[in-house]
Structures are given as C-alpha cells and as structure tokens.
Design an enzyme around this catalytic site. Sequence first.
Site: not given
Length: 276
Positions: A12, A92, A95, A99, A102, A134
């Site tokens: 995202k 990464p 970053g 990640g 997700s 998130d």
Amino acid sequence: MASTLGLLSPAKLNLFLHVTGRREDGYHTLQTVFQLLNWGDSMHFTPDRSGQLRLDMPGVALPAEDNLILRAARLLQRDDLGASIACDKRIPMGGGLGGGSSNAATTLLALNHLWQLGLEQAELQALGAQLGADVPVFVAGHSAWAEGVGEQLTRITLPEAWYLVIKPACSVPTGEIFSSQELTRDTPPITMAAFFQGVHRNDCEPVVVARYPEVGDALQWLQGFAEARLTGTGACIFAAFASQHEAVAVQEQVPARWTSFTARGVDVSPVLTALA
C-alpha cells in the site's frame, strides 16, 4: 480439504498522512488515504489436519512470536486445523508499504476461506486490529480514507494512476518516528474534498528526512520528474504517473544505489478478487 491457494499480498501507499493528535494511551490520531497496489508478496497456503503451522519465508529471520503471519494464523486456529504457509517477500521491511500488515490480513482471509470458518469481514478486521493498526484496511481490501488511529475506514475510489516507488538504502522504524519530539501532532483535520484538491502532506516526512538523509536525496531526485512523497513513515518514496510507460521511463533512470518498482494503483485488493 482444499488444495494450495496462491495469493498476491499487496503493498500500500499512504497518499498523505496528517497526524491530528495524540491520545492518552499514546496512540496518534491521524488522517490518511490508503492506496492499494497490484504488486506485493507472493503467498501460498496449504491447509491440513495436522494441528501444526509451518511457515517458509526465505531471507527473513523473525522470531515466531514477532511474525505477523503466524500470529494471524494462531488467532484463527482451532482443534486439529493446520497449514503450511510460504511467503516470497518482495515488499521491503521498514519501507512504509505495509508488508507485514498485508501478510497478516492475507493470512486471515486465506485461512478463514480454506478452513471454512465462516467469519464475517468485521470479525476478521477486529482480529486484525489486535495485530496492527494497518491490518484492518488490508482485510477490508479496498482503497480507503482512514481516520482515528487508522481504524475508521471509508471506502473511496481513487483516480487511476501508475506509481514509481523508490526504496533508499535504509529502513525506518515506525516507532522511532512517532515517538520523536519534532513530529507535528496538531495538524487540523481536512475534508475528503480538500484531499482531492491536493491540500495535504505527510507530517512524518520532515522528521524522516532529518534523520535519514538518504530519503531526502531520493525525494529530491524524484521531485525532478513529478511530485514526490514519502509513504507512511518511510523509507519508501513515490510519485504518481498517468501511464505505465511514463512510470517505467523514469524508473529506468533511477540511480543504482536505490531499488525501485512500478505498480498500478487498484481500488480492490487482489486477495479479494482471487477469493471472489
């Protein structure tokens, strides 16, 4: 039981990030827009009745108690349900691309489907919130306007765009940025209309640039081609382009000291598309 299920666990971007306050429990209130991408980690799930969870994630050494994939699976696991999970990481760490969140959300959605648990989206989002702020937006699987601590989500449709994302040679811990003295924490809330008119910024960007000059260098370089912004607390930066051709043309000029990729913004997560 069903055979192996392969899913793209998407990255995202935060198209902007305003820190509007700080609660007594230490969490920050914010406004942001989550843009999902058609690019991310490749995950495979094979369910079984072993009662065991096995994870293969080459190149990533995380203690099991810190791994969001295993923690997500354990939130759903019951009786003799088991699974083998493989994750090929491209997103990464450190970053600002979400990640880990997700991957956790993809795990919740995949195992709810494969184990035939029948949990509703709201139930999965509540479980995801236990893992990170998130995770619920990835469970919902739609680009979204977010408020509160990121849990108040409003589904939105974003203009079609291709993005060039650059990862400088550093990782930025989210906790470090949100705990910094110099972070602006009183940005007045804006309306959704103001966002679409371009009235926004990333409040974390000045803090990150001051502490990680490499991020500032990348921002300055990309600014020569388009409006460049930090995503989340970084370290990745991005710019939007009207077409894949334009994004790739700039990517071909990215200095070799940085890694980069191009991706299309999508309003619906590839996970939801695959499970539908």
